[in-house]
Design a protein around this motif. Structure first.
Motif, PDB file in Angstrom:
ATOM      1  N   SER A   1       1.355  -0.828   0.035  1.00  0.00           N
ATOM      2  CA  SER A   1      -0.184  -0.926   0.004  1.00  0.00           C
ATOM      3  C   SER A   1       0.665   1.178  -0.435  1.00  0.00           C
ATOM      4  CB  SER A   1      -1.280  -0.201   0.840  1.00  0.00           C
ATOM      5  OG  SER A   1       0.083   0.224   2.611  1.00  0.00           O
ATOM      6  N   HIS A   2       2.282   1.321   1.069  1.00  0.00           N
ATOM      7  CA  HIS A   2       2.864   2.851   0.939  1.00  0.00           C
ATOM      8  C   HIS A   2       3.777   2.509  -0.746  1.00  0.00           C
ATOM      9  CE1 HIS A   2       5.449   5.711   1.637  1.00  0.00           C
ATOM     10  NE2 HIS A   2       6.700   4.515   1.003  1.00  0.00           N
ATOM     11  N   MET A   3       4.037   1.734  -1.584  1.00  0.00           N
ATOM     12  CA  MET A   3       4.360   2.076  -2.625  1.00  0.00           C
ATOM     13  C   MET A   3       3.560   1.866  -3.545  1.00  0.00           C
ATOM     14  SD  MET A   3       7.664  -1.153  -2.794  1.00  0.00           S
ATOM     15  CE  MET A   3       6.310  -3.083  -2.497  1.00  0.00           C
ATOM     16  N   ARG A   4       2.443   1.875  -3.383  1.00  0.00           N
ATOM     17  CA  ARG A   4       1.343   2.368  -4.463  1.00  0.00           C
ATOM     18  C   ARG A   4       1.431   3.257  -4.434  1.00  0.00           C
ATOM     19  NH1 ARG A   4      -1.292  -2.971  -3.099  1.00  0.00           N
ATOM     20  NH2 ARG A   4      -1.411  -4.182  -4.793  1.00  0.00           N
ATOM     21  N   HIS A   5       0.967   4.079  -3.034  1.00  0.00           N
ATOM     22  CA  HIS A   5       0.770   5.609  -2.490  1.00  0.00           C
ATOM     23  C   HIS A   5       2.002   6.380  -2.725  1.00  0.00           C
ATOM     24  CE1 HIS A   5      -1.268   8.816  -0.697  1.00  0.00           C
ATOM     25  NE2 HIS A   5       0.042   9.298   0.537  1.00  0.00           N
ATOM     26  N   VAL A   6       3.167   6.301  -3.186  1.00  0.00           N
ATOM     27  CA  VAL A   6       4.030   6.649  -3.755  1.00  0.00           C
ATOM     28  C   VAL A   6       4.289   6.443  -5.180  1.00  0.00           C
ATOM     29  CG1 VAL A   6       7.065   5.995  -3.682  1.00  0.00           C
ATOM     30  CG2 VAL A   6       5.769   5.961  -2.129  1.00  0.00           C
ATOM     31  N   ALA A   7       3.996   5.415  -5.891  1.00  0.00           N
ATOM     32  CA  ALA A   7       3.240   6.391  -7.073  1.00  0.00           C
ATOM     33  C   ALA A   7       2.530   6.738  -7.616  1.00  0.00           C
ATOM     34  CB  ALA A   7       3.452   4.251  -8.456  1.00  0.00           C
ATOM     35  N   SER A   8       1.671   6.337  -6.762  1.00  0.00           N
ATOM     36  CA  SER A   8       0.201   7.284  -7.348  1.00  0.00           C
ATOM     37  C   SER A   8       0.550   8.762  -7.383  1.00  0.00           C
ATOM     38  CB  SER A   8      -1.483   6.987  -6.096  1.00  0.00           C
ATOM     39  OG  SER A   8      -2.125   8.129  -6.699  1.00  0.00           O
ATOM     40  N   TYR A   9       1.331   8.983  -6.208  1.00  0.00           N
ATOM     41  CA  TYR A   9       1.514  10.637  -6.302  1.00  0.00           C
ATOM     42  C   TYR A   9       2.657  11.196  -7.246  1.00  0.00           C
ATOM     43  CZ  TYR A   9       3.881  14.772  -4.014  1.00  0.00           C
ATOM     44  OH  TYR A   9       4.529  15.930  -3.987  1.00  0.00           O
ATOM     45  N   VAL A  10       3.627  10.124  -7.686  1.00  0.00           N
ATOM     46  CA  VAL A  10       4.154   9.901  -8.709  1.00  0.00           C
ATOM     47  C   VAL A  10       3.263  10.591 -10.057  1.00  0.00           C
ATOM     48  CG1 VAL A  10       5.727   9.845 -10.198  1.00  0.00           C
ATOM     49  CG2 VAL A  10       6.681   9.138  -7.796  1.00  0.00           C
ATOM     50  N   ASP A  11       2.244   9.548  -9.957  1.00  0.00           N
ATOM     51  CA  ASP A  11       1.378  10.018 -11.213  1.00  0.00           C
ATOM     52  C   ASP A  11       1.309  11.302 -11.018  1.00  0.00           C
ATOM     53  OD1 ASP A  11       0.236   8.510 -13.601  1.00  0.00           O
ATOM     54  OD2 ASP A  11      -1.719   8.689 -12.016  1.00  0.00           O
ATOM     55  N   GLU A  12       0.356  11.117 -10.184  1.00  0.00           N
ATOM     56  CA  GLU A  12      -0.186  12.727 -10.259  1.00  0.00           C
ATOM     57  C   GLU A  12       0.103  14.052  -9.902  1.00  0.00           C
ATOM     58  OE1 GLU A  12      -2.302  15.478  -6.144  1.00  0.00           O
ATOM     59  OE2 GLU A  12      -2.716  13.080  -5.643  1.00  0.00           O
ATOM     60  N   LYS A  13       1.196  13.864  -9.902  1.00  0.00           N
ATOM     61  CA  LYS A  13       2.710  15.196 -10.377  1.00  0.00           C
ATOM     62  C   LYS A  13       2.971  15.164 -11.147  1.00  0.00           C
ATOM     63  CE  LYS A  13       2.484  16.640  -5.930  1.00  0.00           C
ATOM     64  NZ  LYS A  13       1.616  17.959  -6.124  1.00  0.00           N
TER      65      LYS A  13
END
Length: 88
Positions: free
Chosen positions: A28-40
């Motif tokens: 879940s942490h790695m997904r959250h990081v990836a989601s943040y990168v995608d959003e940015k």
């Protein structure tokens, strides 16, 4: 194998591309990081639609590191203020 040696593996989508991320953090942490990168990346792309993916990724990395460094500076200042309060 110790707890520190265990690696989790998760496949994420960043800007339309699938990436497999491996690390000791939770999925879940790695997904959250990836989601943040995608959003940015998507935010920057809206303001710079002519950027190719490579330049977009570098600009996203620069922005993320800038945010990190500002937060780190703020944390250091707060730590110094706390130390001063403790010695008063």
């Amino acid at each position: 194998m110790s707890q520190d040696d265990r690696k989790n593996r998760v496949t994420v989508d960043i800007y339309g591309q699938a990436y497999t991320i491996v690390g000791p953090e939770s999925n879940s942490h790695m997904r959250h990081v990836a989601s943040y990168v995608d959003e940015k990346m998507r935010e920057i792309s809206v303001h710079n639609p002519s950027l190719d993916v490579q330049r977009l990724a570098v600009l996203t990395a620069v922005n993320a590191v800038h945010e990190y460094m500002k937060i780190r500076e703020d944390a250091e200042k707060l730590e110094q203020e706390l130390q001063q309060k403790r010695t008063e």
